[in-house]
Design a protein around this motif. Structure first.
Motif, mmCIF file in Angstrom:
data_model
loop_
_atom_site.group_PDB
_atom_site.id
_atom_site.type_symbol
_atom_site.label_atom_id
_atom_site.label_comp_id
_atom_site.label_asym_id
_atom_site.label_seq_id
_atom_site.Cartn_x
_atom_site.Cartn_y
_atom_site.Cartn_z
ATOM 1 N N LEU A 134 -6.334 16.531 -5.082
ATOM 2 C CA LEU A 134 -5.321 15.730 -5.571
ATOM 3 C C LEU A 134 -5.521 15.087 -7.060
ATOM 4 O O LEU A 134 -4.730 15.184 -7.872
ATOM 5 N N ILE A 135 -6.692 14.635 -7.328
ATOM 6 C CA ILE A 135 -6.942 14.486 -8.687
ATOM 7 C C ILE A 135 -6.885 15.604 -9.766
ATOM 8 O O ILE A 135 -6.529 15.357 -10.545
ATOM 9 N N ALA A 136 -7.511 16.846 -9.343
ATOM 10 C CA ALA A 136 -7.183 18.088 -10.030
ATOM 11 C C ALA A 136 -5.713 18.255 -10.169
ATOM 12 O O ALA A 136 -5.314 18.645 -11.278
ATOM 13 N N THR A 137 -4.996 18.208 -9.266
ATOM 14 C CA THR A 137 -3.664 18.481 -9.318
ATOM 15 C C THR A 137 -2.800 17.707 -10.180
ATOM 16 O O THR A 137 -1.838 17.897 -11.133
ATOM 17 N N ILE A 138 -2.981 16.162 -10.143
ATOM 18 C CA ILE A 138 -2.478 15.421 -11.040
ATOM 19 C C ILE A 138 -2.960 15.429 -12.651
ATOM 20 O O ILE A 138 -2.123 15.649 -13.569
ATOM 21 N N ILE A 139 -4.252 15.764 -12.796
ATOM 22 C CA ILE A 139 -4.792 15.962 -14.128
ATOM 23 C C ILE A 139 -4.156 17.196 -14.596
ATOM 24 O O ILE A 139 -3.754 17.239 -15.881
ATOM 25 N N GLY A 140 -4.368 18.204 -14.027
ATOM 26 C CA GLY A 140 -3.634 19.551 -14.208
ATOM 27 C C GLY A 140 -2.273 19.334 -14.701
ATOM 28 O O GLY A 140 -1.629 20.048 -15.557
ATOM 29 N N ALA A 141 -1.313 18.821 -13.869
ATOM 30 C CA ALA A 141 0.155 18.707 -13.667
ATOM 31 C C ALA A 141 0.424 17.868 -15.269
ATOM 32 O O ALA A 141 1.204 18.390 -15.940
ATOM 33 N N ILE A 142 -0.193 16.838 -15.455
ATOM 34 C CA ILE A 142 0.031 16.013 -16.838
ATOM 35 C C ILE A 142 -0.428 17.095 -17.877
ATOM 36 O O ILE A 142 0.201 17.179 -19.112
ATOM 37 N N SER A 143 -1.501 17.753 -17.843
ATOM 38 C CA SER A 143 -2.064 18.546 -18.884
ATOM 39 C C SER A 143 -1.192 19.556 -19.057
ATOM 40 O O SER A 143 -0.658 20.053 -20.639
ATOM 41 N N TRP A 144 -0.530 20.317 -18.083
ATOM 42 C CA TRP A 144 0.406 21.138 -18.364
ATOM 43 C C TRP A 144 1.718 20.643 -18.869
ATOM 44 O O TRP A 144 2.242 21.393 -20.032
ATOM 45 N N ALA A 145 2.207 19.651 -18.617
ATOM 46 C CA ALA A 145 3.233 19.017 -19.295
ATOM 47 C C ALA A 145 3.171 18.596 -20.603
ATOM 48 O O ALA A 145 4.116 18.930 -21.420
ATOM 49 N N ILE A 146 1.962 18.046 -21.069
ATOM 50 C CA ILE A 146 1.631 17.933 -22.471
ATOM 51 C C ILE A 146 1.595 19.137 -23.086
ATOM 52 O O ILE A 146 2.258 19.286 -24.324
#
Length: 170
Positions: A134-146
């Protein structure tokens, strides 16, 4: 005859102990291995065991329900409902690979604990795997969006720079 551990070896009934270096006695049946461990088998070697004989295990016939619980590996068996989240953990490699590696290791621990029968530890490892994913998904989604926003901003800035250069050329 003694073995290297000092214990006396049993000889089959009616045979003489054989010393090293002596030829075998001819005319007597040779049984080099003695009796099988665990007692004598219910049926002599070479003869098939018939189901239903006394002392033999009884197995259900094809298509019949087993007389005791669910067989191992069937849905509903104890401990089989603990998820390992292995697919999610592998997918997290593309999102945030550092946490994904730890999630994959925890996912492997879930399966190890389930095979050992330690369901409490398997449940705990499953919970930790889910949290890491869950943490990896949230951080990854924010990183990809940025990253996508930065690419769009870079394209717009490059277009404006080209337009500005084109306006000075006229």
């Amino acid at each position: 005859m003694t073995n290297p551990y000092g214990q006396q070896q049993q000889q089959p009934y009616g045979q003489q102990p054989q010393q090293f270096g002596q030829p075998p006695q001819f005319g007597q049946p040779q049984q080099p291995y003695g009796t099988p461990s665990g007692g004598m088998p219910a049926a002599p070697y070479g003869q098939p065991v018939q189901p239903g004989q006394p002392g033999q295990p009884q197995y259900p016939q094809y298509g019949q329900q087993a007389p005791f619980g669910q067989p191992y590996g069937q849905p509903g068996a104890v401990g089989q409902d603990i998820p390992d989240y292995k697919g999610w953990a592998i997918g997290c490699i593309f999102l945030f690979w550092i946490l994904a590696i730890f999630a994959i290791m925890k996912s492997n621990e879930v399966n190890t604990y389930k095979m050992q029968g330690n369901l409490a530890a398997a449940q705990d490892a499953s919970r930790q795997t889910r949290t890491l994913c869950l943490i990896a998904t949230i951080i990854g989604a924010i990183s990809w969006a940025i990253a996508v926003i930065m690419i769009i901003v870079a394209i717009v800035a490059a277009n404006e720079a080209v337009d500005t250069l084109n306006s000075y050329n006229y």
